[in-house]
Design a protein around this motif. Sequence first.
Motif, PDB file in Angstrom:
ATOM      1  N   VAL A 197      14.094  35.322  94.977  1.00 27.14           N
ATOM      2  CA  VAL A 197      15.358  35.968  95.265  1.00 27.14           C
ATOM      3  C   VAL A 197      16.607  35.186  94.891  1.00 27.14           C
ATOM      4  N   ALA A 198      16.485  34.054  94.243  1.00 26.58           N
ATOM      5  CA  ALA A 198      17.690  33.313  93.898  1.00 26.58           C
ATOM      6  C   ALA A 198      17.478  32.490  92.640  1.00 26.58           C
ATOM      7  N   ALA A 199      18.553  32.233  91.931  1.00 26.72           N
ATOM      8  CA  ALA A 199      18.479  31.460  90.691  1.00 26.72           C
ATOM      9  C   ALA A 199      18.665  29.977  90.963  1.00 26.72           C
ATOM     10  N   ALA A 200      18.241  29.164  90.035  1.00 29.52           N
ATOM     11  CA  ALA A 200      18.366  27.715  90.160  1.00 29.52           C
ATOM     12  C   ALA A 200      19.816  27.321  90.328  1.00 29.52           C
TER      13      ALA A 200
ATOM     14  N   SER B 282      23.485  27.872  95.951  1.00 33.72           N
ATOM     15  CA  SER B 282      23.431  27.320  97.301  1.00 33.72           C
ATOM     16  C   SER B 282      22.947  28.382  98.273  1.00 33.72           C
ATOM     17  N   PRO B 283      22.385  27.962  99.425  1.00 27.87           N
ATOM     18  CA  PRO B 283      21.938  28.953 100.402  1.00 27.87           C
ATOM     19  C   PRO B 283      23.060  29.885 100.844  1.00 27.87           C
ATOM     20  N   SER B 284      24.304  29.376 100.881  1.00 30.73           N
ATOM     21  CA  SER B 284      25.409  30.230 101.314  1.00 30.73           C
ATOM     22  C   SER B 284      25.703  31.339 100.312  1.00 30.73           C
ATOM     23  N   SER B 285      25.301  31.168  99.043  1.00 34.78           N
ATOM     24  CA  SER B 285      25.528  32.229  98.069  1.00 34.78           C
ATOM     25  C   SER B 285      24.431  33.283  98.141  1.00 34.78           C
ATOM     26  N   ALA B 286      23.414  33.040  98.950  1.00 41.86           N
ATOM     27  CA  ALA B 286      22.310  33.990  99.107  1.00 41.86           C
ATOM     28  C   ALA B 286      22.664  34.996 100.187  1.00 41.86           C
ATOM     29  N   THR B 287      23.530  35.923  99.845  1.00 38.77           N
ATOM     30  CA  THR B 287      23.947  36.937 100.787  1.00 38.77           C
ATOM     31  C   THR B 287      23.570  38.303 100.270  1.00 38.77           C
ATOM     32  N   ARG B 288      23.694  39.296 101.111  1.00 42.42           N
ATOM     33  CA  ARG B 288      23.272  40.637 100.730  1.00 42.42           C
ATOM     34  C   ARG B 288      23.977  41.103  99.464  1.00 42.42           C
TER      35      ARG B 288
ATOM     36  N   TYR C  96      13.807  34.725 104.952  1.00 44.10           N
ATOM     37  CA  TYR C  96      14.014  35.065 103.538  1.00 44.10           C
ATOM     38  C   TYR C  96      15.131  34.214 102.948  1.00 44.10           C
ATOM     39  N   GLN C  97      16.246  34.120 103.660  1.00 46.45           N
ATOM     40  CA  GLN C  97      17.403  33.399 103.140  1.00 46.45           C
ATOM     41  C   GLN C  97      17.310  31.885 103.331  1.00 46.45           C
ATOM     42  N   ASP C  98      16.764  31.435 104.450  1.00 46.06           N
ATOM     43  CA  ASP C  98      16.758  30.003 104.743  1.00 46.06           C
ATOM     44  C   ASP C  98      15.535  29.257 104.208  1.00 46.06           C
ATOM     45  N   THR C  99      14.414  29.938 104.063  1.00 50.13           N
ATOM     46  CA  THR C  99      13.183  29.261 103.652  1.00 50.13           C
ATOM     47  C   THR C  99      12.685  29.738 102.293  1.00 50.13           C
ATOM     48  N   HIS C 100      12.615  31.050 102.094  1.00 49.13           N
ATOM     49  CA  HIS C 100      12.050  31.554 100.844  1.00 49.13           C
ATOM     50  C   HIS C 100      13.002  31.375  99.655  1.00 49.13           C
ATOM     51  N   LEU C 101      14.283  31.584  99.871  1.00 49.00           N
ATOM     52  CA  LEU C 101      15.241  31.422  98.763  1.00 49.00           C
ATOM     53  C   LEU C 101      15.202  30.034  98.128  1.00 49.00           C
ATOM     54  N   PRO C 102      15.165  28.950  98.905  1.00 52.72           N
ATOM     55  CA  PRO C 102      15.082  27.633  98.261  1.00 52.72           C
ATOM     56  C   PRO C 102      13.826  27.475  97.394  1.00 52.72           C
TER      57      PRO C 102
END
Length: 151
Positions: A22-25, A28-34, A71-77
Amino acid sequence: MTEQHRKYWPADRPDLVRGVVVAAAGASPSSATRGTTLSNHDHSLDQRNLMYTLMVLYGQPTNPHAFRTYYQDTHLPLARKLPGVRAIRYTVDVAAAEGAAPYGAIFEADFDSAEAMSAALTSPEGAAAQADVPNFATGEVWILHFEPTAT
């Protein structure tokens, strides 16, 4: 995976769940928003630069708050480490035109080609992201992939 559309049951067949990232290299976690689009490149995707898309539809989780947090705190990284992802879009706020939405989250990732997607999903980073799916996806998971068509 030879079929372009399949329905997967993560609890029964975690070996089949692929590409749940769900996120690109570098994001930051804060940019992982809906509803966020994350990209590994300075240019945005346009109609002249079509790619191959992986889409993941997550069924409604049993605990939406726990799903979102994990999803946002563990899987995204983990997902940020997936090689070759050009851009990613996802949302954890899904609404239906009528009634309850069948999905709790939707994810899309763009790759240069089907081969690039396959290489990413079979990489060690891809394996780590896939192995993490049963830790948070309590609903069904559907995986689709396709080459988008510009109109």
